[in-house]
Design a protein around this motif. Structure first.
Motif, PDB file in Angstrom:
ATOM      1  N   THR A   1       3.310  27.111  21.921  1.00  0.00           N
ATOM      2  CA  THR A   1       2.086  27.436  22.269  1.00  0.00           C
ATOM      3  C   THR A   1       1.347  26.207  23.546  1.00  0.00           C
ATOM      4  O   THR A   1       0.484  26.795  23.496  1.00  0.00           O
ATOM      5  CB  THR A   1       1.413  27.513  21.085  1.00  0.00           C
ATOM      6  OG1 THR A   1       0.434  26.500  20.366  1.00  0.00           O
ATOM      7  CG2 THR A   1       1.574  28.253  20.126  1.00  0.00           C
ATOM      8  N   LYS A   2       1.324  25.516  23.635  1.00  0.00           N
ATOM      9  CA  LYS A   2       0.943  24.365  24.371  1.00  0.00           C
ATOM     10  C   LYS A   2       1.573  24.320  25.874  1.00  0.00           C
ATOM     11  O   LYS A   2       1.183  23.081  26.898  1.00  0.00           O
ATOM     12  CB  LYS A   2       0.632  23.137  23.772  1.00  0.00           C
ATOM     13  CG  LYS A   2      -0.166  22.742  21.624  1.00  0.00           C
ATOM     14  CD  LYS A   2      -0.012  21.208  21.582  1.00  0.00           C
ATOM     15  CE  LYS A   2      -0.583  21.978  20.021  1.00  0.00           C
ATOM     16  NZ  LYS A   2      -0.432  19.736  19.341  1.00  0.00           N
TER      17      LYS A   2
ATOM     18  N   ARG B   1       6.720  30.655  33.724  1.00  0.00           N
ATOM     19  CA  ARG B   1       7.256  30.351  31.869  1.00  0.00           C
ATOM     20  C   ARG B   1       8.843  29.975  32.591  1.00  0.00           C
ATOM     21  O   ARG B   1       8.683  28.467  31.775  1.00  0.00           O
ATOM     22  CB  ARG B   1       7.716  31.577  31.919  1.00  0.00           C
ATOM     23  CG  ARG B   1       8.297  31.278  30.140  1.00  0.00           C
ATOM     24  CD  ARG B   1       9.025  33.048  29.411  1.00  0.00           C
ATOM     25  NE  ARG B   1       7.839  33.406  29.100  1.00  0.00           N
ATOM     26  CZ  ARG B   1       8.307  34.703  28.108  1.00  0.00           C
ATOM     27  NH1 ARG B   1       8.751  35.371  28.091  1.00  0.00           N
ATOM     28  NH2 ARG B   1       7.295  34.743  27.711  1.00  0.00           N
TER      29      ARG B   1
ATOM     30  N   GLU C   1       7.471  27.124  16.988  1.00  0.00           N
ATOM     31  CA  GLU C   1       7.037  27.833  17.255  1.00  0.00           C
ATOM     32  C   GLU C   1       5.252  27.257  17.774  1.00  0.00           C
ATOM     33  O   GLU C   1       4.632  27.847  19.109  1.00  0.00           O
ATOM     34  CB  GLU C   1       6.826  29.230  16.769  1.00  0.00           C
ATOM     35  CG  GLU C   1       8.174  29.488  16.273  1.00  0.00           C
ATOM     36  CD  GLU C   1       8.718  30.055  18.121  1.00  0.00           C
ATOM     37  OE1 GLU C   1       7.752  30.279  19.119  1.00  0.00           O
ATOM     38  OE2 GLU C   1      10.095  30.806  18.409  1.00  0.00           O
ATOM     39  N   GLU C   2       5.153  26.762  16.649  1.00  0.00           N
ATOM     40  CA  GLU C   2       3.475  25.987  16.999  1.00  0.00           C
ATOM     41  C   GLU C   2       3.662  25.279  18.192  1.00  0.00           C
ATOM     42  O   GLU C   2       2.429  25.024  19.068  1.00  0.00           O
ATOM     43  CB  GLU C   2       3.053  25.531  15.628  1.00  0.00           C
ATOM     44  CG  GLU C   2       3.489  25.789  15.138  1.00  0.00           C
ATOM     45  CD  GLU C   2       2.650  25.255  12.939  1.00  0.00           C
ATOM     46  OE1 GLU C   2       2.839  24.511  13.476  1.00  0.00           O
ATOM     47  OE2 GLU C   2       1.904  26.065  12.064  1.00  0.00           O
TER      48      GLU C   2
ATOM     49  N   ARG D   1      13.841  30.955  25.236  1.00  0.00           N
ATOM     50  CA  ARG D   1      13.561  31.602  26.446  1.00  0.00           C
ATOM     51  C   ARG D   1      14.058  31.823  27.936  1.00  0.00           C
ATOM     52  O   ARG D   1      13.865  32.798  28.753  1.00  0.00           O
ATOM     53  CB  ARG D   1      11.987  30.964  26.274  1.00  0.00           C
ATOM     54  CG  ARG D   1      11.396  30.513  25.684  1.00  0.00           C
ATOM     55  CD  ARG D   1      10.471  30.989  25.242  1.00  0.00           C
ATOM     56  NE  ARG D   1       9.669  31.536  24.052  1.00  0.00           N
ATOM     57  CZ  ARG D   1       8.241  30.760  23.528  1.00  0.00           C
ATOM     58  NH1 ARG D   1       8.059  30.590  24.510  1.00  0.00           N
ATOM     59  NH2 ARG D   1       7.846  31.213  22.736  1.00  0.00           N
TER      60      ARG D   1
END
Length: 347
Positions: free
Chosen positions: A121-122, A168, A117-118, A147
């Motif tokens: 974010t990029k 997305r 998840e971290e 997603r």
């Protein structure tokens, strides 16, 4: 107005009269507030438990080497301090392995999902790189699947993707920003059915990759961490390598200088057994730590450091080994797949 001015003047006078710690103990406590790990600096401020140890070990070296001037006294103290810091680096590295093994047993999947998840974010800033990085781990692949399934539900409801959902989808596909205007599959004229087909194709590809490769790889990675054999390439580990390299250089130079001084006085090269533990040898890696110590002396090459430390430093007291899982039974499918994956890697 007068009252306000008086208050301001009083506050200014109070600020001028304010003082920091004035007693030696208060000043020492104030300096110790900035202490983080005790692996750098001149050793003026040390963890409380190390101050007595440093004094005792320095006294041992002084009694054996019999320094003749202040320079040798300082040299002995700095050398002993560097050896103690090598001890601390080894213990910190072992503690990190033990903690990682414990977390691998209790919350491996959760920790890896948080890392995914971290990383996600990029995704909007570096879609080509991040989408492929996510696809390399089981948890990252599952994030991509989540997603895509959300986008598929929208398309199956008969609604074409709006601009945000198209962005997305292109992020998940890893399409750079400069190549998006005329993308053949995801564009503003695509129908909901066409977009649903794109999502289904990506979901099928990711599920095949997850079931075919990533589950075995994830189990093998978890087993390596549980047994303490995984290579730790985290920023914290790399900083520890830098501290190890710096203190190894200081220790080696100190021992060599003391030996040169003893030889100049006609004494033998032998000195006291260095009261420090052998550090875990780790491969050389890039680091942000400086190559030189504070006095500007250039560092000794890593190969010389490794050789000298291996020869002169005593064996470290071993910490308790990391907890491991019991030997897997022949019928344990998960453990059997992990062993097969490890065998493939070694082959």
């Amino acid at each position: 107005m007068a009252t306000s001015e008086k208050r301001i003047a009083a506050n200014r006078q109070n600020a001028m009269r304010a003082k920091g710690p004035v007693t030696p103990g208060g000043k020492a406590n104030s300096r110790r507030n900035a202490l983080k790990h005790g692996l750098t600096g001149a050793g003026v401020v040390l963890p409380a438990e190390e101050e007595a140890e440093l004094a005792a070990k320095t006294a041992e070296w002084v009694a054996e080497l019999k320094p003749i001037d202040d320079r040798e006294h300082r040299l002995i103290r700095r050398t002993v301090l560097a050896g103690m810091r090598l001890d601390r680096v080894a213990k910190m590295e072992m503690a990190r392995r033990i903690r990682a093994a414990a977390r691998a047993l209790s919350c491996w999947a959760e920790d890896r999902r948080v890392a995914a998840e971290e990383l996600a974010t990029k995704l909007a800033r570096q879609p080509a790189l991040v989408s492929r990085q996510l696809g390399r781990t089981l948890q990252g692949c599952e994030l991509l699947l989540d997603r895509w399934r959300g986008l598929l539900r929208t398309a199956e409801a008969g609604t074409a993707w709006d601009e945000a959902r198209r962005a997305r989808a292109l992020d998940l596909l890893g399409v750079p920003a400069e190549d998006r205007e005329h993308h053949p599959r995801v564009h503003d004229r695509a129908t909901a059915e066409e977009l649903a087909a794109v999502a289904r194709a990506e979901i099928e590809h990711l599920e095949g990759r997850r079931d075919g490769v990533l589950e075995d790889d994830d189990e093998a990675d978890r087993l390596l961490v549980e047994t303490g054999l995984a290579f730790d390439d985290s920023p914290t580990a790399r900083r520890l390598w830098g501290y190890e390299r710096t203190n190894s250089s200081i220790f080696l130079r100190g021992v060599q200088e003391l030996q040169r001084r003893r030889a100049a006085r006609g004494l033998g090269p032998t000195g006291p057994r260095p009261p420090v533990a052998a550090t875990l040898r780790m491969p050389a890696a890039p680091t942000d730590e400086p190559d030189d110590v504070a006095d500007g002396t250039p560092s000794v090459p890593p190969t010389a450091v490794a050789t000298a430390v291996a020869v002169t430093i005593a064996a470290a007291p071993r910490l308790a080994p990391a907890a491991t899982t019991p030997p897997p039974s022949p019928g344990n499918r998960r453990q059997r797949r992990a062993r097969q994956a490890l065998a493939r890697r070694r082959g």
